[in-house]
Design a protein around this motif. Structure first.
Motif, mmCIF file in Angstrom:
data_model
loop_
_atom_site.group_PDB
_atom_site.id
_atom_site.type_symbol
_atom_site.label_atom_id
_atom_site.label_comp_id
_atom_site.label_asym_id
_atom_site.label_seq_id
_atom_site.Cartn_x
_atom_site.Cartn_y
_atom_site.Cartn_z
ATOM 1 N N GLY A 298 6.459 12.961 -8.846
ATOM 2 C CA GLY A 298 6.098 13.828 -7.735
ATOM 3 C C GLY A 298 6.680 13.315 -6.441
ATOM 4 O O GLY A 298 7.751 13.741 -6.008
ATOM 5 N N GLU A 299 5.986 12.383 -5.807
ATOM 6 C CA GLU A 299 6.510 11.732 -4.612
ATOM 7 C C GLU A 299 7.333 10.508 -5.003
ATOM 8 O O GLU A 299 7.148 9.928 -6.068
ATOM 9 C CB GLU A 299 5.358 11.314 -3.688
ATOM 10 N N PHE A 300 8.244 10.129 -4.122
ATOM 11 C CA PHE A 300 9.065 8.941 -4.359
ATOM 12 C C PHE A 300 8.178 7.729 -4.609
ATOM 13 O O PHE A 300 7.212 7.489 -3.877
ATOM 14 C CB PHE A 300 9.973 8.695 -3.153
ATOM 15 N N SER A 301 8.498 6.951 -5.635
ATOM 16 C CA SER A 301 7.610 5.858 -6.045
ATOM 17 C C SER A 301 8.392 4.774 -6.767
ATOM 18 O O SER A 301 9.615 4.865 -6.964
ATOM 19 C CB SER A 301 6.506 6.388 -6.971
ATOM 20 N N ALA B 291 20.596 12.224 -5.339
ATOM 21 C CA ALA B 291 19.673 12.056 -4.213
ATOM 22 C C ALA B 291 19.285 10.596 -4.038
ATOM 23 O O ALA B 291 19.196 10.096 -2.908
ATOM 24 C CB ALA B 291 18.428 12.922 -4.429
ATOM 25 N N MET B 292 19.063 9.905 -5.145
ATOM 26 C CA MET B 292 18.734 8.483 -5.077
ATOM 27 C C MET B 292 19.912 7.688 -4.511
ATOM 28 O O MET B 292 19.733 6.787 -3.679
ATOM 29 C CB MET B 292 18.371 7.957 -6.462
ATOM 30 N N ALA B 293 21.117 8.009 -4.954
ATOM 31 C CA ALA B 293 22.305 7.282 -4.507
ATOM 32 C C ALA B 293 22.548 7.450 -3.014
ATOM 33 O O ALA B 293 23.148 6.572 -2.381
ATOM 34 C CB ALA B 293 23.526 7.754 -5.289
ATOM 35 N N ALA B 294 22.085 8.568 -2.457
ATOM 36 C CA ALA B 294 22.314 8.843 -1.037
ATOM 37 C C ALA B 294 21.310 8.158 -0.121
ATOM 38 O O ALA B 294 21.511 8.143 1.097
ATOM 39 C CB ALA B 294 22.274 10.356 -0.803
ATOM 40 N N ALA C 106 12.864 18.565 -14.064
ATOM 41 C CA ALA C 106 13.229 19.978 -13.956
ATOM 42 C C ALA C 106 12.457 20.701 -12.858
ATOM 43 O O ALA C 106 12.970 21.647 -12.260
ATOM 44 C CB ALA C 106 13.012 20.679 -15.297
ATOM 45 N N ASP C 107 11.230 20.278 -12.596
ATOM 46 C CA ASP C 107 10.393 21.007 -11.629
ATOM 47 C C ASP C 107 9.811 20.104 -10.552
ATOM 48 O O ASP C 107 8.779 20.404 -9.966
ATOM 49 C CB ASP C 107 9.258 21.732 -12.357
ATOM 50 N N ARG C 108 10.466 18.972 -10.299
ATOM 51 C CA ARG C 108 9.963 18.056 -9.277
ATOM 52 C C ARG C 108 11.130 17.255 -8.699
ATOM 53 O O ARG C 108 12.139 17.028 -9.373
ATOM 54 C CB ARG C 108 8.889 17.143 -9.836
ATOM 55 N N GLU C 109 10.957 16.847 -7.456
ATOM 56 C CA GLU C 109 12.023 16.124 -6.763
ATOM 57 C C GLU C 109 12.172 14.707 -7.279
ATOM 58 O O GLU C 109 13.286 14.200 -7.441
ATOM 59 C CB GLU C 109 11.745 16.099 -5.258
ATOM 60 N N PHE C 110 11.033 14.051 -7.526
ATOM 61 C CA PHE C 110 11.039 12.678 -8.008
ATOM 62 C C PHE C 110 10.229 12.586 -9.291
ATOM 63 O O PHE C 110 9.509 13.518 -9.659
ATOM 64 C CB PHE C 110 10.502 11.731 -6.938
ATOM 65 N N ILE C 111 10.328 11.469 -9.967
ATOM 66 C CA ILE C 111 9.796 11.356 -11.322
ATOM 67 C C ILE C 111 8.294 11.576 -11.379
ATOM 68 O O ILE C 111 7.793 12.255 -12.287
ATOM 69 C CB ILE C 111 10.170 9.979 -11.919
ATOM 70 N N GLY D 285 0.806 -1.225 0.000
ATOM 71 C CA GLY D 285 0.000 0.000 0.000
ATOM 72 C C GLY D 285 0.831 1.264 0.000
ATOM 73 O O GLY D 285 0.375 2.319 0.440
ATOM 74 N N ARG D 286 2.034 1.192 -0.524
ATOM 75 C CA ARG D 286 2.922 2.348 -0.596
ATOM 76 C C ARG D 286 3.700 2.333 -1.908
ATOM 77 O O ARG D 286 3.729 1.341 -2.614
ATOM 78 C CB ARG D 286 3.933 2.347 0.567
ATOM 79 N N LEU D 287 4.299 3.468 -2.221
ATOM 80 C CA LEU D 287 5.174 3.644 -3.380
ATOM 81 C C LEU D 287 4.427 3.663 -4.704
ATOM 82 O O LEU D 287 5.043 3.665 -5.774
ATOM 83 C CB LEU D 287 6.302 2.612 -3.385
ATOM 84 N N ILE D 288 3.105 3.675 -4.650
ATOM 85 C CA ILE D 288 2.264 4.024 -5.784
ATOM 86 C C ILE D 288 0.991 4.624 -5.198
ATOM 87 O O ILE D 288 0.385 4.038 -4.291
ATOM 88 C CB ILE D 288 1.942 2.822 -6.698
ATOM 89 N N PRO D 289 0.597 5.815 -5.657
ATOM 90 C CA PRO D 289 -0.587 6.461 -5.083
ATOM 91 C C PRO D 289 -1.863 5.664 -5.347
ATOM 92 O O PRO D 289 -1.984 4.958 -6.356
ATOM 93 C CB PRO D 289 -0.635 7.818 -5.794
ATOM 94 N N LYS D 290 -2.807 5.799 -4.449
ATOM 95 C CA LYS D 290 -4.125 5.201 -4.674
ATOM 96 C C LYS D 290 -4.991 6.118 -5.520
ATOM 97 O O LYS D 290 -5.873 5.657 -6.251
ATOM 98 C CB LYS D 290 -4.805 4.919 -3.324
ATOM 99 N N GLU D 291 -4.766 7.416 -5.405
ATOM 100 C CA GLU D 291 -5.539 8.403 -6.163
ATOM 101 C C GLU D 291 -5.226 8.261 -7.648
ATOM 102 O O GLU D 291 -4.080 8.062 -8.047
ATOM 103 C CB GLU D 291 -5.174 9.805 -5.657
ATOM 104 N N ILE D 292 -6.262 8.350 -8.491
ATOM 105 C CA ILE D 292 -6.156 7.967 -9.893
ATOM 106 C C ILE D 292 -5.120 8.769 -10.664
ATOM 107 O O ILE D 292 -4.349 8.218 -11.456
ATOM 108 C CB ILE D 292 -7.537 8.035 -10.593
#
Length: 233
Positions: free
Chosen positions: A156-159, A191-194, A149-154, A84-91
Motif C-alpha cells: 500500500g504505502e511505501f515501506s 518508480a523505485m529507481a527514480a 496490479a492495483d497498488r503503488e507499493f507492495i 517509527g516509519r516505513l512500517i505501519p503501527k496499525e495491525i
C-alpha cells in the motif's frame, strides 16, 4: 551513529537503501567477501553467520549499550521501529508489510540468488538447476506483479517491503527475467529507481550479478567453498 557493515550485494544494499531513505547518519564499512573479510574474528563477533549486512547502532532508542544486529530482514524491521516509519503501527497494515518482508527473505531472495549463482558464477552450466531456478524466480516475479496490479507499493504505502524487494529485482537479467513480461512490477521498479535515496544508494555500484564475473580460484573458494572459517573446506 550507525555502523553499516556491507558489500554491494542485494542484501547489503537493502540496509543501505533504508538508511538513505530514513536519512539516518551512518558510516559504511565495506566488507570484501572475495578476500574473506567476513571470516575475520572481529566481524564474526558482530555477524556470527559470517554474512553481510550487519549493523552496530551506537545510539539505540532509550540509550544504553550499542545494539548489534545481523540478518537484513531483522535489520530493516529494527530500524523501521527505531524511527517509527516505513512500517505501519496499525495491525492490518503492519501484518501486510511483515508478510511481504518475510516473503522476500524466504522466497524471492533465496531463489533469485540461486539462479544468479548458476547463471553467472557457476564454473559449469547445470541445465537442470538453471531451468529449476529460472522457473521459480519467474513465478515469484509473477506473484509480485499481481500484487502490484492495483497498488503503488507492495503493502500500500511505501515501506520496508519495497526496500527489501527492490535490490533483488535490480539484477533481473542475471535471473533470466525480462521486466516487460511483468508490467506492474516494471512500473513499480522504475518508480523505485527514480527515488533520490535509491539513486544515492546505487551511485557507483556495479550489478553484483552482472554477467560475466571473472573469479580467481582463490576467490571462488572463499566465496563458495567455505564452512565456518576460511580454513574449513
Amino acid at each position: 551513529m550507525i555502523d553499516l557493515y556491507f558489500s554491494t550485494t542485494p542484501n547489503g544494499l537493502k540496509a543501505k537503501l533504508f538508511l538513505e531513505e530514513a536519512q539516518l547518519p551512518y558510516r559504511a564499512i565495506p566488507v570484501s567477501l572475495s578476500k574473506g573479510e567476513q571470516f575475520k574474528p572481529e566481524f564474526l563477533a558482530i555477524s556470527p553467520n559470517n554474512k553481510i549486512p550487519a549493523i552496530v547502532d551506537h545510539a539505540p532508542t532509550g540509550g544504553g549499550e550499542p545494539v548489534i544486529m545481523f540478518e537484513s530482514g531483522a535489520i530493516l524491521l529494527y530500524l523501521a521501529e527505531k524511527i517509527g516509519r516505513l512500517i505501519p503501527k496499525e495491525i492490518h497494515g503492519r501484518t501486510e508489510v511483515l508478510q511481504w518482508l518475510f516473503w522476500q527473505m524466504s522466497g524471492l531472495g533465496p531463489m533469485a540468488g540461486q539462479i544468479g549463482h548458476f547463471n553467472v558464477y557457476a564454473p559449469e552450466k547445470v541445465p537442470y538447476a538453471i531451468d529449476r531456478y529460472t522457473r521459480e524466480t519467474s513465478r515469484l516475479y509473477g506473484v509480485l506483479d499481481r500484487r502490484l496490479a492495483d497498488r503503488e507499493f507492495i503493502a500500500g504505502e511505501f515501506s520496508i517491503a519495497d526496500i527489501a524487494c527492490y535490490p533483488w529485482i535490480v539484477p533481473h537479467q542475471a535471473h533470466g527475467q525480462t521486466l516487460s513480461d511483468f508490467p506492474h512490477l516494471e512500473r513499480w521498479f522504475m518508480a523505485m529507481a527514480a527515488r533520490p535515496a535509491t539513486q544515492r544508494t546505487y551511485e557507483g555500484v556495479e550489478n553484483a550479478y552482472a554477467p560475466k564475473q571473472s573469479l580467481s580460484e582463490e576467490e571462488r573458494r572463499v566465496l563458495f567453498g567455505q564452512g565456518t572459517s576460511p580454513a574449513t573446506s
